[in-house]
Motif scaffolding. Sequence first.
Motif, PDB file in Angstrom:
ATOM      1  N   ALA A  14       0.822  -1.213   0.000  1.00  0.00           N
ATOM      2  CA  ALA A  14       0.000   0.000   0.000  1.00  0.00           C
ATOM      3  C   ALA A  14       0.855   1.262   0.000  1.00  0.00           C
ATOM      4  CB  ALA A  14      -0.944  -0.002   1.202  1.00  0.00           C
ATOM      5  N   GLU A  15       2.082   1.154   0.472  1.00  0.00           N
ATOM      6  CA  GLU A  15       2.988   2.313   0.450  1.00  0.00           C
ATOM      7  C   GLU A  15       3.217   2.799  -0.982  1.00  0.00           C
ATOM      8  OE1 GLU A  15       7.610   3.184   1.453  1.00  0.00           O
ATOM      9  OE2 GLU A  15       6.475   2.069   2.959  1.00  0.00           O
ATOM     10  N   TRP A  16       3.269   1.873  -1.941  1.00  0.00           N
ATOM     11  CA  TRP A  16       3.445   2.262  -3.348  1.00  0.00           C
ATOM     12  C   TRP A  16       2.283   3.143  -3.795  1.00  0.00           C
ATOM     13  CZ3 TRP A  16       4.306  -3.497  -4.905  1.00  0.00           C
ATOM     14  CH2 TRP A  16       5.562  -3.909  -4.466  1.00  0.00           C
ATOM     15  N   ARG A  17       1.079   2.847  -3.328  1.00  0.00           N
ATOM     16  CA  ARG A  17      -0.103   3.652  -3.669  1.00  0.00           C
ATOM     17  C   ARG A  17       0.014   5.037  -3.037  1.00  0.00           C
ATOM     18  NH1 ARG A  17      -4.929   5.285  -1.740  1.00  0.00           N
ATOM     19  NH2 ARG A  17      -6.711   5.198  -3.142  1.00  0.00           N
ATOM     20  N   THR A  18       0.392   5.074  -1.782  1.00  0.00           N
ATOM     21  CA  THR A  18       0.520   6.343  -1.066  1.00  0.00           C
ATOM     22  C   THR A  18       1.498   7.271  -1.764  1.00  0.00           C
ATOM     23  OG1 THR A  18      -0.006   5.242   1.015  1.00  0.00           O
ATOM     24  CG2 THR A  18       1.108   7.376   1.157  1.00  0.00           C
ATOM     25  N   VAL A  19       2.634   6.741  -2.176  1.00  0.00           N
ATOM     26  CA  VAL A  19       3.659   7.535  -2.864  1.00  0.00           C
ATOM     27  C   VAL A  19       3.174   7.981  -4.242  1.00  0.00           C
ATOM     28  CG1 VAL A  19       5.959   7.366  -3.915  1.00  0.00           C
ATOM     29  CG2 VAL A  19       5.565   6.464  -1.622  1.00  0.00           C
ATOM     30  N   ALA A  20       2.347   7.164  -4.879  1.00  0.00           N
ATOM     31  CA  ALA A  20       1.930   7.412  -6.255  1.00  0.00           C
ATOM     32  C   ALA A  20       0.895   8.524  -6.400  1.00  0.00           C
ATOM     33  CB  ALA A  20       1.363   6.131  -6.856  1.00  0.00           C
TER      34      ALA A  20
END
Length: 109
Positions: free
Chosen positions: A79-85
């Motif tokens: 989910a961190e990838w989503r947050t950064v994106a």
Amino acid sequence: MLNLLRFAEGGRESYRRYSRAVAETFLPRHGGEVLYAGEGAAALVAEEGQEWDAVLLVRYPSREAFLGMVADPEYREVAEWRTVALTEAVLQPTRPWGRPAPAEGADRA
């Protein structure tokens, strides 16, 4: 679940990694499926600033299934990838018209 997404500078690749992991692992695990995914286009009728970079429509068997997915410890890792994106997102639960409202807490997501 209607997803309206606005990407951060350079965020598309991070979101691709996230969406690949979700589609391959977490949606099947929690009974979800992507019904539609596409690039946003110029809005025809909207308030200023309401154009979105991408739109997704995802079906979950229930709100509880969605909540179970986002609580999954393995999901939280990606989910961190989503947050950064993303700079902005709307997750709007929906249910088809013409169906009676489900019992409290049993909404389809």
